[in-house]
Scaffold this active site. Structure first.
Site, short mmCIF file in Angstrom:
data_model
loop_
_atom_site.label_atom_id
_atom_site.label_comp_id
_atom_site.label_asym_id
_atom_site.label_seq_id
_atom_site.Cartn_x
_atom_site.Cartn_y
_atom_site.Cartn_z
N ASP A 232 11.68 42.31 32.73
CA ASP A 232 11.53 42.76 34.11
C ASP A 232 11.72 41.62 35.11
O ASP A 232 11.79 40.45 34.73
CB ASP A 232 10.13 43.35 34.31
CG ASP A 232 10.00 44.73 33.67
OD1 ASP A 232 11.02 45.37 33.41
OD2 ASP A 232 8.84 45.15 33.44
N TYR B 269 5.86 36.78 22.25
CA TYR B 269 5.70 36.60 23.70
C TYR B 269 4.53 35.67 23.97
O TYR B 269 3.59 35.57 23.17
CB TYR B 269 5.41 37.94 24.39
CG TYR B 269 6.60 38.85 24.54
CD1 TYR B 269 7.39 38.81 25.69
CD2 TYR B 269 6.92 39.79 23.55
CE1 TYR B 269 8.47 39.67 25.84
CE2 TYR B 269 8.00 40.65 23.70
CZ TYR B 269 8.76 40.58 24.85
OH TYR B 269 9.84 41.43 25.00
N ARG C 286 15.48 44.13 27.37
CA ARG C 286 15.43 43.76 28.79
C ARG C 286 14.11 43.05 29.11
O ARG C 286 13.11 43.22 28.42
CB ARG C 286 15.57 45.00 29.66
CG ARG C 286 14.37 45.94 29.57
CD ARG C 286 14.46 47.09 30.56
NE ARG C 286 15.53 48.01 30.24
CZ ARG C 286 15.81 49.09 30.94
NH1 ARG C 286 15.08 49.39 32.01
NH2 ARG C 286 16.79 49.90 30.58
N ARG D 242 2.07 42.95 28.91
CA ARG D 242 1.36 42.74 30.18
C ARG D 242 0.12 43.63 30.30
O ARG D 242 -0.88 43.21 30.88
CB ARG D 242 2.32 42.99 31.35
CG ARG D 242 3.39 41.90 31.47
CD ARG D 242 4.49 42.31 32.45
NE ARG D 242 3.96 42.62 33.76
CZ ARG D 242 4.64 43.27 34.71
NH1 ARG D 242 5.88 43.70 34.46
NH2 ARG D 242 4.10 43.50 35.88
#
Length: 245
Positions: free
Chosen positions: A52, A110, A50, A198
Site C-alpha cells: 500500500d 514483514y 502489492r 497492520r
C-alpha cells in the site's frame, strides 16, 4: 529470458506498488525504465504482491521477461542508474521460465516498527510510527502473539474490502524486540491477507498499552470478525522484508 529481481523501496512518496491511473507507483517507475531499455516495447513487471501507499520494502521480489542480450550481471547497474533514488535493485538473476514472483511464493516476512522514544527524531518520522514516548509491555504483546501463531482463519485480521474467499493462513513466527528506542515486530508466514500485518500490529499494540487483555486474542481469532480486532496500524511503519520461494 525471465529475470528475477530483488528490490528495495522507500514507500513515502508512492501511492503503493501497483500501477494506478494518475499515481506515482513503484511498478510504474520500473516498467517505464524497462520500456525505455527495450526501445519502447512495453515490459510488464510482476511482484510477489502489492504494498500500500507509504509501505516500504527491503526485499520485494519481481520478475519480467526480456528479449535483450544484456548480460544478467549488468542488469542491476543498468536499472539503478535510471530508476529514482527511492527504488534500488539489490540483485538480478536468471529464473526458470515457469518461475512466477507471485504464484511461486512459499512465504513472506514483514517487519513493523514503532518509535517509542520521548525525543522523536525528525529523520525517522516516515519510517517508524511515533508513540509520543509511550512504551508498551512487550511481554504481554509476546504472550498475546501465541494465539496468532499457527494455522487459522484470519478473517478477523483482514480488511473488509477484499474479495479473497479463503482466509486460512499459517503464521510461522511472531516476535517482538527492542532496538534502542524502537520496538520491532517481526512476523513470518506462508501468506498474508490484505492489511493483515497492520491489523495484527494495531491489535497487539492495544494489548501492550493495556487496552486489551492478553487472553482476548484467543477469542478475537476464533470469532473471525474484523470488528473484534483492533485498529489498522499506520502504513509507514511496515516493511516487506523477505519473500521465500
Amino acid at each position: 529470458m525471465r529475470l528475477k529481481a530483488t528490490i528495495s523501496y522507500d514507500g513515502t512518496l508512492f501511492a503503493g506498488y501497483q500501477v494506478q491511473p494518475g499515481e506515482r507507483t513503484v511498478q510504474l517507475e520500473i516498467e517505464n525504465v524497462l520500456t525505455k531499455m527495450h526501445k519502447g516495447e512495453k515490459v510488464k513487471v510482476t511482484a510477489s504482491g502489492r504494498t500500500d501507499a507509504r509501505v516500504h520494502a527491503t526485499g520485494q521480489v519481481i520478475h519480467f521477461d526480456t528479449s535483450l542480450s544484456i548480460p544478467v550481471d549488468r542488469y542491476k547497474k543498468a536499472l539503478n542508474v535510471q530508476l529514482p533514488r527511492d527504488i534500488r535493485v539489490l540483485a538480478v538473476e536468471e529464473a526458470a521460465s515457469d518461475f512466477h514472483a507471485r504464484y511461486s511464493v512459499s512465504g513472506k516476512r514483514y517487519r513493523y516498527i514503532w518509535n517509542c522514544g520521548e525525543d522523536q527524531s525528525p529523520f525517522r518520522r516516515h519510517y517508524t510510527v511515533e508513540t509520543g514516548g509511550m512504551k508498551p509491555n512487550i511481554e504481554n504483546m509476546q504472550a498475546a502473539a501465541q494465539y496468532i501463531v499457527g494455522t487459522h482463519d484470519f478473517s478477523c485480521f483482514c480488511a473488509a474490502n477484499t474479495s479473497v474467499v479463503d482466509k486460512i493462513r499459517t503464521v510461522h513466527s511472531l516476535n517482538f524486540y527492542w532496538q534502542g528506542e524502537e520496538l520491532h515486530m517481526v512476523i513470518e508466514g506462508n501468506g498474508f491477507l490484505y492489511n493483515m500485518v497492520r491489523i495484527i500490529a494495531g491489535t497487539l499494540w492495544e494489548v501492550g498499552i493495556g487496552k486489551r487483555e492478553v487472553q482476548e486474542l484467543e477469542g478475537i481469532v476464533a470469532s473471525m470478525e474484523r470488528g473484534k480486532a483492533g485498529k489498522t496500524a499506520p502504513a509507514h511503519g511496515l516493511y516487506l522484508e523477505k519473500v521465500f520461494y
